[in-house]
Scaffold this motif. Structure first.
Motif, PDB file in Angstrom:
ATOM      1  N   LYS A 465       0.475  -1.906  -0.111  1.00 20.69           N
ATOM      2  CA  LYS A 465      -0.232   0.073  -0.320  1.00 20.69           C
ATOM      3  C   LYS A 465       1.324   1.491  -0.558  1.00 20.69           C
ATOM      4  N   ASP A 466       2.284   1.227   0.658  1.00 20.83           N
ATOM      5  CA  ASP A 466       2.843   1.804   0.991  1.00 20.83           C
ATOM      6  C   ASP A 466       3.643   2.762  -0.481  1.00 20.83           C
ATOM      7  N   HIS A 467       3.947   1.250  -0.774  1.00 21.69           N
ATOM      8  CA  HIS A 467       4.891   1.268  -2.483  1.00 21.69           C
ATOM      9  C   HIS A 467       3.948   2.075  -3.339  1.00 21.69           C
ATOM     10  N   LEU A 468       2.645   1.715  -3.939  1.00 22.58           N
ATOM     11  CA  LEU A 468       1.767   2.107  -4.703  1.00 22.58           C
ATOM     12  C   LEU A 468       1.534   3.675  -4.536  1.00 22.58           C
ATOM     13  N   SER A 469       1.435   3.861  -3.078  1.00 21.35           N
ATOM     14  CA  SER A 469       1.071   5.452  -2.447  1.00 21.35           C
ATOM     15  C   SER A 469       1.739   6.459  -3.446  1.00 21.35           C
ATOM     16  N   ALA A 472       2.042   6.368  -6.596  1.00 18.35           N
ATOM     17  CA  ALA A 472       0.774   7.403  -7.339  1.00 18.35           C
ATOM     18  C   ALA A 472       1.430   8.889  -7.171  1.00 18.35           C
ATOM     19  N   GLN A 473       2.199   9.369  -5.960  1.00 19.99           N
ATOM     20  CA  GLN A 473       2.641  10.931  -6.127  1.00 19.99           C
ATOM     21  C   GLN A 473       3.218  11.199  -6.766  1.00 19.99           C
ATOM     22  N   GLY A 474       4.438   9.671  -7.190  1.00 27.21           N
ATOM     23  CA  GLY A 474       5.269   9.963  -8.781  1.00 27.21           C
ATOM     24  C   GLY A 474       4.340  10.385  -9.588  1.00 27.21           C
ATOM     25  N   VAL A 475       3.507   9.895 -10.662  1.00 27.16           N
ATOM     26  CA  VAL A 475       2.960   9.528 -11.453  1.00 27.16           C
ATOM     27  C   VAL A 475       2.243  11.062 -11.117  1.00 27.16           C
ATOM     28  N   ARG A 476       1.849  12.025 -10.279  1.00 24.98           N
ATOM     29  CA  ARG A 476       0.993  13.045 -10.527  1.00 24.98           C
ATOM     30  C   ARG A 476       1.769  14.088 -10.603  1.00 24.98           C
ATOM     31  N   VAL A 496       3.217  15.756 -20.791  1.00 27.04           N
ATOM     32  CA  VAL A 496       2.690  14.207 -20.230  1.00 27.04           C
ATOM     33  C   VAL A 496       1.086  14.716 -20.054  1.00 27.04           C
ATOM     34  N   ALA A 497       0.364  14.064 -20.219  1.00 23.61           N
ATOM     35  CA  ALA A 497      -0.902  13.446 -19.729  1.00 23.61           C
ATOM     36  C   ALA A 497      -1.376  12.545 -19.510  1.00 23.61           C
ATOM     37  N   PRO A 498      -2.352  12.434 -18.872  1.00 21.15           N
ATOM     38  CA  PRO A 498      -2.637  10.732 -18.224  1.00 21.15           C
ATOM     39  C   PRO A 498      -2.689  10.394 -18.636  1.00 21.15           C
ATOM     40  N   ARG A 499      -3.673  10.252 -19.526  1.00 25.02           N
ATOM     41  CA  ARG A 499      -3.101   8.359 -21.090  1.00 25.02           C
ATOM     42  C   ARG A 499      -2.007   8.495 -21.738  1.00 25.02           C
ATOM     43  N   ASP A 500      -1.060   8.836 -21.161  1.00 24.54           N
ATOM     44  CA  ASP A 500       0.360   8.875 -21.275  1.00 24.54           C
ATOM     45  C   ASP A 500       1.041   7.939 -20.177  1.00 24.54           C
ATOM     46  N   VAL A 501       0.481   7.734 -19.487  1.00 18.05           N
ATOM     47  CA  VAL A 501       1.992   6.785 -18.653  1.00 18.05           C
ATOM     48  C   VAL A 501       0.482   5.499 -18.102  1.00 18.05           C
ATOM     49  N   ALA A 502       1.192   4.072 -18.416  1.00 13.61           N
ATOM     50  CA  ALA A 502       0.878   3.112 -17.492  1.00 13.61           C
ATOM     51  C   ALA A 502       2.218   2.656 -16.934  1.00 13.61           C
ATOM     52  N   VAL A 503       1.011   1.683 -15.598  1.00  8.70           N
ATOM     53  CA  VAL A 503       1.178   1.428 -14.318  1.00  8.70           C
ATOM     54  C   VAL A 503       1.239  -0.064 -14.408  1.00  8.70           C
ATOM     55  N   LEU A 504       2.232  -0.559 -14.725  1.00  6.74           N
ATOM     56  CA  LEU A 504       2.141  -2.306 -14.909  1.00  6.74           C
ATOM     57  C   LEU A 504       2.093  -3.093 -13.121  1.00  6.74           C
ATOM     58  N   ASP A 512      -5.724  -3.366  -8.930  1.00  8.88           N
ATOM     59  CA  ASP A 512      -6.828  -3.441  -8.534  1.00  8.88           C
ATOM     60  C   ASP A 512      -6.430  -1.667  -7.239  1.00  8.88           C
ATOM     61  N   GLN A 513      -5.900  -2.588  -6.655  1.00 10.06           N
ATOM     62  CA  GLN A 513      -5.196  -1.159  -5.369  1.00 10.06           C
ATOM     63  C   GLN A 513      -3.905  -0.587  -6.066  1.00 10.06           C
ATOM     64  N   ALA A 514      -3.289   0.001  -7.445  1.00  5.25           N
ATOM     65  CA  ALA A 514      -3.309   0.495  -7.643  1.00  5.25           C
ATOM     66  C   ALA A 514      -3.812   1.313  -8.304  1.00  5.25           C
ATOM     67  N   ALA A 515      -4.893   1.288  -8.923  1.00  2.76           N
ATOM     68  CA  ALA A 515      -5.822   1.866  -9.691  1.00  2.76           C
ATOM     69  C   ALA A 515      -6.106   2.934  -8.505  1.00  2.76           C
ATOM     70  N   LEU A 516      -6.410   2.563  -7.230  1.00  2.00           N
ATOM     71  CA  LEU A 516      -6.940   2.830  -6.123  1.00  2.00           C
ATOM     72  C   LEU A 516      -6.575   4.570  -5.320  1.00  2.00           C
ATOM     73  N   ALA A 517      -4.975   3.546  -5.527  1.00  2.00           N
ATOM     74  CA  ALA A 517      -3.789   5.138  -5.341  1.00  2.00           C
ATOM     75  C   ALA A 517      -3.993   5.950  -5.802  1.00  2.00           C
ATOM     76  N   LEU A 518      -4.129   5.817  -7.345  1.00  2.00           N
ATOM     77  CA  LEU A 518      -4.361   6.533  -8.433  1.00  2.00           C
ATOM     78  C   LEU A 518      -4.941   7.572  -7.736  1.00  2.00           C
ATOM     79  N   GLU A 519      -6.671   6.530  -8.274  1.00  2.00           N
ATOM     80  CA  GLU A 519      -7.609   7.653  -8.170  1.00  2.00           C
ATOM     81  C   GLU A 519      -8.126   8.544  -6.494  1.00  2.00           C
TER      82      GLU A 519
END
Length: 585
Positions: A465-469, A472-476, A496-504, A512-519
């Motif tokens: 959870k900490d890693h994904l958070s 998310a901050q890095g992507v932001r 850079v636009a959100p559509r340019d970023v992929a999280v694997l 699912d957890q990564a999506a929640l962190a990004l949201e």
């Protein structure tokens, strides 16, 4: 063998563009026509793109003959392998003794029908025995939520491999014995000494000594705690007179503890290692292998009969029937005047059955071009066999190699150089020479504002959870401050636009957890969602329709009632339903 040309093409080097050029150049000849072209791609989207690019090439210049051929391009056999094979089957349905209006099962429906055929072909005794053996072998056969998990998954895999390689079910008995022979060569020789009872007693005593010697007050490591818990559970099983699963024996043979308790583990490991020569272990393995192969053979026969009774075929049937047609002399003679060019995209993902189809088409056509990437073949997608491409290249020889595509048109120069340097070394160990790995970027100026091609983000904390958070901050921050290459103007950059970023992520639940962190970080997210029919709204609508059609349908009534009270815990709902007077639940 027909004239086959192999084009090596890495990702982003313009495979579709090259195929469209070949198609255009072929159709420029006066005696060629679109109707005589066969082109297979991996997806419908790729097929549409190939056809559209070729059409644009033909229309450029306005030459009447080529414009006419561009308009007739839709008559070419261009599509996925299954689409092309399906068209052949439909055209020659009467020769096969089939209806031209056969329904083709999609993968989900085919999986369901195979599962039904499997259950219908099983006797209760054999199913119970295999379930028992699966538990004994712990085929980590803890049946999960998937219907085809455990030994059923193994049976399905066997059936799929057999069909992809045109192997008849009658050969399964021989394969079972071959597999057993291989197993015996990998295991210690079976021995009746000590006896099975004595083996159990030796392991039990060693575990009792371990349990009495380990002090969990002084050794607080997780490894020792987990092992102590496992040993006590195993002793409880033995005290009830029940045998340990072979999975438990294997775990005991590799017992792990903290340093303070390490001296107490060797006797348990030594006693557990005797399971390799235990006649019970050998017997269970051999019986399981024979049962799995036998059940798979019966399931294949039952599946074939089920499809015949329903008047349907599946994707593999399309390929098998197409190959059967291409092996017939009368069909080959007819197609000889109808096919003069064959194009194959993503050749590295070819299954043995598809390869046989392509080879037969190559015999018929005047020329074939197969485009593929050896580096991607190592993933063995679906039933593709990485060795196939290697064997084809070796069989055709270097003279079959066409000019490779080596210019990466998709990525920035520094990233192309980086991946070439890294993967050329890694893939040399897989027998792929450096020149087949390295690609060159387009000759354009590297934009300094893009920054380095690779960055390392050190996320704080141990929990996922900490890693994904942190991600998310890095992507932001990347979206707020970063810039990327402008695809429409390669010499320029844009924000850079959100559509340019992929999280694997390695697992779906982590996605699912990564999506929640990004949201949570205020970023828009696109991720796979359950199908429409899997949503609560659709489930409620379907249950209501079933209840409307049949007011006495108890399952629909229960499902609708549960969805209507979704806020209550499932256990509370079930208890209330069971305690309610009949007719009021």
């Amino acid at each position: 063998m027909g004239d086959i040309r192999i084009i090596s093409a890495s990702a982003g080097t313009g495979k579709t563009y090259r195929l469209a050029e070949i198609l255009r150049d072929h159709l420029r000849a006066p005696d060629t026509s679109p109707e005589k072209v066969v082109a297979t791609t991996f997806t419908r989207k790729a097929a549409a793109e190939l056809e559209e690019r070729a059409r644009k090439f033909l229309l450029t210049g306005g030459e009447p003959t080529l414009v006419g051929k561009a308009h007739r391009l839709g008559a070419a056999r261009i599509g996925t392998v299954n689409a092309v094979c399906g068209r052949l089957v439909q055209e020659f349905a009467f020769e096969l003794g089939l209806s031209p209006d056969l329904e083709v099962l999609d993968e989900d429906r085919a999986r369901e029908e195979f599962a039904r055929a499997l259950e219908a072909s099983l006797t209760g005794e054999r199913a119970a025995r295999l379930a028992d053996l699966s538990t004994r072998m712990a085929q980590i056969a803890k049946e999960t939520k998937r219907r085809d998990s455990g030994w059923r998954r193994t049976v399905k895999d066997l059936a799929d491999k057999a069909r992809a390689n045109r192997i008849a079910p009658e050969r399964f008995a021989g394969f079972a014995e071959e597999s057993i022979g291989l197993l015996r060569s990998l295991l210690p020789e079976r021995s009746e000494i000590p006896s099975p009872r004595e083996r159990d007693e030796l392991l039990r005593r060693a575990m009792e000594d371990f349990d009495g010697a380990v002090d969990l007050q002084s050794d607080t490591t997780d490894a020792t705690g987990d092992t102590a818990k496992f040993v006590r559970g195993a002793l409880a099983t033995l005290s009830r007179g029940e045998p340990l699963t072979w999975d438990a024996w294997a775990k005991a043979a590799t017992l792990k503890t903290g340093k303070k308790s390490e001296g107490h583990a060797p006797p348990v490991r030594e006693a557990a290692m005797r399971c390799g020569s235990d006649p019970r272990f050998h017997d269970d393995l051999e019986e399981a292998v024979r049962l799995v192969f036998s059940i798979a053979a019966g399931a294949l026969e039952a599946y074939r009969e089920r499809k015949r009774s329903l008047g349907v075929i599946d994707y593999v049937d399309q390929e098998q029937y197409a190959l059967e047609l291409l092996e017939r002399e009368d069909v080959r003679e007819r197609l000889g005047g109808e096919i003069d060019l064959v194009l194959v995209d993503e050749f590295q993902d070819t299954s043995p059955l598809q390869l046989a189809v392509f080879l037969r088409l190559a015999d018929i056509a005047g020329r074939s071009y197969w485009v593929g990437d050896r580096k991607q073949a190592i993933y063995a997608f679906r039933d593709a066999d990485p060795a196939l491409m290697e064997q084809v290249l070796a069989r055709l020889g270097p003279e079959a190699a066409d000019e490779p595509l080596t210019t990466n048109r998709r990525s920035r120069a520094s990233l192309v150089h980086l991946t070439s340097a890294v993967f050329s070394r890694v893939l040399q160990g897989r027998g792929i020479p450096e020149e087949d790995v390295r690609t060159d970027p387009l000759p354009c100026t590297e934009l300094e504002e893009l920054g380095p091609p690779v960055e390392l983000w050190n996320c704080q904390g141990k929990a996922i959870k900490d890693h994904l958070s942190g991600i998310a901050q890095g992507v932001r921050r990347l979206i707020r401050e970063g810039r990327c290459r402008d695809g429409r103007n390669p010499g320029e950059s844009r924000p850079v636009a959100p559509r340019d970023v992929a999280v694997l992520c390695p697992k779906n639940d982590q996605c699912d957890q990564a999506a929640l962190a990004l949201e949570a970080a205020g970023l828009p997210v696109r991720r796979p969602r359950p199908g429409l029919l899997a949503t609560p709204e659709a489930a409620a609508a379907l249950a209501a329709l079933r209840l409307f059609a049949d007011p006495g349908n108890p399952l629909a009534a229960a499902q609708l009632a549960r969805l209507a009270t979704a806020d209550s815990p499932p256990d509370d709902f079930l208890s209330a339903a069971l305690e309610a007077p009949r007719g009021e639940a």
